[in-house]
Enzyme design. Structure first.
Site, mmCIF file in Angstrom:
data_model
loop_
_atom_site.group_PDB
_atom_site.id
_atom_site.type_symbol
_atom_site.label_atom_id
_atom_site.label_comp_id
_atom_site.label_asym_id
_atom_site.label_seq_id
_atom_site.Cartn_x
_atom_site.Cartn_y
_atom_site.Cartn_z
ATOM 1 N N LYS A 82 -8.483 -17.816 0.317
ATOM 2 C CA LYS A 82 -7.318 -17.773 -0.572
ATOM 3 C C LYS A 82 -6.250 -16.854 0.013
ATOM 4 C CE LYS A 82 -6.262 -16.942 -5.495
ATOM 5 N NZ LYS A 82 -6.874 -16.575 -6.800
ATOM 6 N N SER A 157 -5.704 -19.528 -10.325
ATOM 7 C CA SER A 157 -4.848 -19.377 -9.166
ATOM 8 C C SER A 157 -5.509 -19.740 -7.836
ATOM 9 C CB SER A 157 -4.361 -17.916 -9.089
ATOM 10 O OG SER A 157 -5.462 -17.027 -8.953
ATOM 11 N N SER A 181 -9.681 -17.801 -12.601
ATOM 12 C CA SER A 181 -8.912 -18.296 -11.454
ATOM 13 C C SER A 181 -9.745 -19.058 -10.432
ATOM 14 C CB SER A 181 -8.193 -17.132 -10.758
ATOM 15 O OG SER A 181 -7.081 -16.718 -11.516
#
Length: 332
Positions: A82, A157, A181
């Protein structure tokens, strides 16, 4: 010739094939790079591709295999990280124009552990700016699309990581989770995502050492693969005052000893395997938390949130629509 069928195999299968010399780490990497080239322009999951560094690492793992060296559990497996998690020598933007050219000098501890287990960092995945958003969109890279319907969102996210795994761009990925997330993007994309107990996985670097909010966790297409990655990430960290050891020696071993959810019925049920009924085995004998339960292959992703209906490219290609592992589920 690149064999894209390799990207349909589980991480566990690929790791076993690499160790058995049935396939080269370079071949595995090339297969995933081919899928990225074909699918990522439609979905925008990977925002920084570290192909040359990954190829160098794949060749190193190949040499280790041929030399009979001891290999880590993730040896030769491409992994996506990420874009809020620092990666040494690979751009990390936090999804913000403020950091569009930022290249860290050190890895986050979670990344270091994945590398130590033999994983090959292939790229960085999209995230809302500073991971603060329920949809994966930012001013620097734009929106990431849901692999099942390009007009919809994969949530956030860790949406970029979820999409990359679901479509076969990578077999495994790392994400961060504060308020679902990891878990919600996994659910929206029909894969597995785990938010470990705070302290089980390292959170360094972080400005708030005692913060139990954000944690690092795995995303994969099966519960077994997610457990395999989690095993590589867990362990005490000297950088964290809240670091703890898990109550089990191996997450993968715990998942392996669980029954498939399709066979988990009440004792005496006609649909229960005969051997289980005769033994009087109690329902729910597996002690793993509910988040580890494995659902049937009929699981479909939950409803997604539209980004801009009609504006996204079509996902007519079968491989770009995502696919499910044998036991795909996610806890939200």
């Amino acid at each position: 010739m690149v064999d894209e069928s390799l990207t349909r195999k589980t991480a566990r299968e690929l790791a076993a094939m690499i160790k058995a010399r049935a396939v080269s780490p370079v071949e595995v990497l090339d297969a995933h790079l081919a899928v990225i080239a074909r699918v990522n322009p439609k979905l925008n999951a990977i925002v920084t591709l570290a192909a040359e560094q990954a190829k160098e690492q794949a060749r190193a793992v190949e040499a280790a295999v041929m030399g009979g060296e001891r290999l880590g559990a993730l040896a030769g497996l491409p992994v996506a990280i990420k874009d809020v998690t620092p990666t040494a020598g690979i751009r990390t933007t936090f999804g913000s124009p403020l950091y569009k050219d930022h290249v860290p000098e050190e890895d986050a501890e979670a990344v270091s552990r994945l590398k130590a287990a033999g994983a090959i960092v292939l790229g960085k995945t999209n995230t809302p700016e500073f991971a603060t958003g329920a949809n994966t969109v930012n001013a620097l890279f734009g929106a990431t699309r849901n692999p099942w319907n390009c007009a919809l969102s994969p949530a956030g996210s860790s949406g970029g990581s979820a999409v990359a795994v679901a479509t076969g761009m990578v077999p495994i990925a790392q994400g961060t989770d504060f308020g679902c997330s990891i878990r919600i993007p996994a659910a929206f994309c029909g894969i597995v995502g785990i938010r470990p107990t705070p302290g089980v996985t390292p959170n360094h670097p972080t400005p708030l050492l005692w913060d139990a909010g954000q944690v690092h966790g795995p995303l994969a297409r099966t519960a077994e693969d997610a457990a395999l990655v989690l095993d590589a990430m867990i362990g005490l960290s000297r950088f964290s005052p809240i670091s703890v050891a898990p109550p089990w020696p191996s997450a993968l071993a715990e998942v392996d000893r669980c029954e498939d959810a399709t066979h988990r019925t009440l004792p005496g049920s006609a649909s229960m395997p005969r051997s289980t009924r005769s033994a009087g085995k109690p329902h729910g004998s597996c002690r793993m938390p509910a988040r580890w339960s494995r659902r049937s292959r009929s699981t479909r992703p939950t409803a997604a949130i539209p980004i801009r209906p009609g504006a996204a490219p079509g996902c007519s290609d079968g491989n770009s629509r995502g696919f499910r592992g044998s036991k795909s589920s996610a806890r939200t």
